[in-house]
Motif scaffolding. Structure first.
Motif, PDB file in Angstrom:
ATOM      1  N   LEU A  70       0.761  -1.039  -0.027  1.00 48.35           N
ATOM      2  CA  LEU A  70      -0.019   0.013   0.019  1.00 48.35           C
ATOM      3  C   LEU A  70       0.880   1.322  -0.021  1.00 48.35           C
ATOM      4  O   LEU A  70       1.587   1.373   0.941  1.00 48.35           O
ATOM      5  N   LEU A  72       0.941   5.033   0.396  1.00 46.98           N
ATOM      6  CA  LEU A  72       0.220   6.252   1.065  1.00 46.98           C
ATOM      7  C   LEU A  72       1.030   7.539   0.606  1.00 46.98           C
ATOM      8  O   LEU A  72       1.941   7.701   0.287  1.00 46.98           O
ATOM      9  N   THR A  78       0.046  12.619   6.613  1.00 44.60           N
ATOM     10  CA  THR A  78      -0.521  11.183   6.652  1.00 44.60           C
ATOM     11  C   THR A  78      -0.626  10.371   7.863  1.00 44.60           C
ATOM     12  O   THR A  78      -1.356   9.475   7.992  1.00 44.60           O
ATOM     13  N   ALA A  82      -7.568   9.339   8.855  1.00 48.46           N
ATOM     14  CA  ALA A  82      -8.259   8.971   7.980  1.00 48.46           C
ATOM     15  C   ALA A  82      -7.204   7.909   7.225  1.00 48.46           C
ATOM     16  O   ALA A  82      -7.455   6.782   6.754  1.00 48.46           O
ATOM     17  N   GLU A  83      -5.835   8.120   7.130  1.00 49.60           N
ATOM     18  CA  GLU A  83      -5.017   7.105   6.782  1.00 49.60           C
ATOM     19  C   GLU A  83      -4.613   6.068   7.505  1.00 49.60           C
ATOM     20  O   GLU A  83      -4.372   5.069   6.934  1.00 49.60           O
ATOM     21  N   GLY A  85      -7.161   4.813   9.073  1.00 47.79           N
ATOM     22  CA  GLY A  85      -8.253   3.687   8.793  1.00 47.79           C
ATOM     23  C   GLY A  85      -8.169   3.207   7.247  1.00 47.79           C
ATOM     24  O   GLY A  85      -8.406   1.849   7.062  1.00 47.79           O
ATOM     25  N   HIS A  86      -7.558   3.943   6.500  1.00 47.13           N
ATOM     26  CA  HIS A  86      -7.083   3.394   4.944  1.00 47.13           C
ATOM     27  C   HIS A  86      -6.311   2.372   5.081  1.00 47.13           C
ATOM     28  O   HIS A  86      -6.530   1.159   4.656  1.00 47.13           O
ATOM     29  N   ALA A  87      -5.225   2.372   5.902  1.00 43.31           N
ATOM     30  CA  ALA A  87      -4.169   1.344   6.281  1.00 43.31           C
ATOM     31  C   ALA A  87      -4.586  -0.008   6.662  1.00 43.31           C
ATOM     32  O   ALA A  87      -4.498  -1.105   6.356  1.00 43.31           O
ATOM     33  N   THR A  88      -5.633   0.235   7.702  1.00 37.71           N
ATOM     34  CA  THR A  88      -6.142  -0.784   8.436  1.00 37.71           C
ATOM     35  C   THR A  88      -7.037  -1.660   7.714  1.00 37.71           C
ATOM     36  O   THR A  88      -6.938  -2.933   7.563  1.00 37.71           O
ATOM     37  N   GLU A  89      -8.046  -0.726   7.164  1.00 36.67           N
ATOM     38  CA  GLU A  89      -9.073  -1.643   6.136  1.00 36.67           C
ATOM     39  C   GLU A  89      -8.228  -2.304   5.201  1.00 36.67           C
ATOM     40  O   GLU A  89      -8.646  -3.566   4.790  1.00 36.67           O
ATOM     41  N   TRP A  90      -7.201  -1.909   4.452  1.00 37.20           N
ATOM     42  CA  TRP A  90      -6.277  -2.528   3.490  1.00 37.20           C
ATOM     43  C   TRP A  90      -5.706  -3.818   4.044  1.00 37.20           C
ATOM     44  O   TRP A  90      -5.878  -4.726   3.284  1.00 37.20           O
TER      45      TRP A  90
END
Length: 368
Positions: A70, A72, A78, A82-83, A85-90
């Motif tokens: 991933l 970013l 960063t 928001a990021e 959450g982005h990283a964890t969901e990915w």
């Protein structure tokens, strides 16, 4: 030069920090024993990925390790909800399990964010730090502090989550911009200032060689890591001695917040200014000689780093606003600001006994 190992002894959370050249090229061999079902997920940023991601994935693939990545956005911004959450969901979408590994490939921002994601994913997934900046190699990749920033202050949200391994590849530092390299040096000098005057003297003589002499650079990185490892072993969760590692940070974090975590002031630059201010405040309070802050400032300036608030471009909040930002720092206890001050170079200590009039005078003087 051989690859050197610094062991961080923390019982069942102990790990090795490997320091030397070519470690990304041999990352598969270094990581394979930890990789469980030979699946990892890499969190990086786009700038670092353009330099190092392909080499890392190739080294892992050579050991049969699947490694999706991933990428970013680069930069301090960063480190946010928001990021995270982005990283964890990915990571969840990649089906990363507790026995798998998250690899943080990047500087302090990626290390902090990916480590925090690992700490909360499935209530704790192991992670490996591959720091690609000088600052991350000597500071943020070692010791298990992970987290993100709040609009109200830096690193106010996070957890202690020790890595399973750290690979500090000296070669990757050659891709840093001169400014980023210098900013990382602010954290290197900090170690001499807080607890090793002999190391600071060595840096005064050799600091300018680090960008061009891999042997000198590896020595500085290894020694900084050894100092940090020893402090972390004695005080993992910052109940006492580990706070010394925050020399310069009470000032520096407030200045970073005041500049919007932008490229007006990089973290290591804030630390350099903060260290100088800490020695100025110590001298004003009669705790150290008047020569010490001058020596600190002279060294940072010789290394091309800022040494006072007046060196920061653009407008800044007034002194009362800066003091209010300091009040949001994690080092505040029982509503009192805690500072790391010094009785001299290499003799730092923690105190909350600072008269605000002295603090205001030092801030005003530093504005120039």
């Amino acid at each position: 030069m051989s690859i050197e190992t610094v062991r961080v002894e923390l019982g069942d959370r102990s790990y090795d920090v490997r320091v030397g050249r070519g470690l990304i090229a041999r990352a598969g061999a270094e990581i394979v024993a930890l990789a469980g079902r030979r699946r990892v997920a890499i969190v990086t940023d786009r700038t670092v990925a353009s330099h190092h991601l392909a080499d890392l994935q190739a080294a892992l693939a050579a050991q049969g390790i699947d490694a999706p990545a991933l990428e970013l956005p680069p930069g301090e911004a960063t480190k946010c909800w928001a990021e995270l959450g982005h990283a964890t969901e990915w990571l969840i979408a990649q089906r990363i399990e507790r026995k798998d590994l998250v690899i943080a490939l990047g500087g302090g921002v990626i290390g902090d964010l990916a480590g925090f994601a690992g700490s909360v994913l499935r209530r704790g997934v192991r992670f490996v730090q591959i720091p690609t900046s000088l600052l991350a190699q000597v500071d943020s990749s070692v010791g298990g502090k992970t987290g993100i920033n709040s609009p109200q202050g830096k690193n106010l949200i996070g957890a202690f989550h020790q890595p399973a391994l750290v690979l500090a590849d000296i070669d990757v530092l050659g891709t840093l911009t001169p400014r980023d390299f210098r900013a990382g040096y602010g954290e290197v000098a900090k170690y001499g200032l807080l607890g090793d005057e002999n190391f600071f003297e060595w840096l005064e003589a050799n600091g300018l060689r680090l960008a061009s002499d891999p042997e000198a650079l590896q020595r500085a990185v290894r020694h900084s890591i050894q100092m940090k490892a020893g402090i972390v072993e004695r005080d993992e969760t910052e109940q006492g001695e580990r706070a010394l590692l925050n020399l310069g940070h009470t000032f520096g974090h407030a200045l970073e917040s005041a500049t919007g975590y932008s490229d007006r002031l990089l973290h290591g630059e804030g630390v350099a200014i903060g260290c100088t201010l800490a020695f100025e405040l110590s001298a004003r309070m009669g705790l150290c000689s008047q020569e010490s802050p001058s020596r600190v400032a002279a060294h940072f300036r010789a290394m091309g780093l800022p040494a006072c608030i007046g060196d920061i471009p653009g407008d800044l909040p007034d002194d009362e606003a800066l003091i209010a930002l300091m009040g949001q720092d994690k080092k505040v206890q029982d509503g009192k600001l805690r500072f790391i001050l010094a009785h001299g170079i290499g003799r730092a200590f923690v105190t909350d006994q600072v008269d605000l009039s002295d603090l205001r005078a030092v801030l005003a003087q530093s504005r120039g």
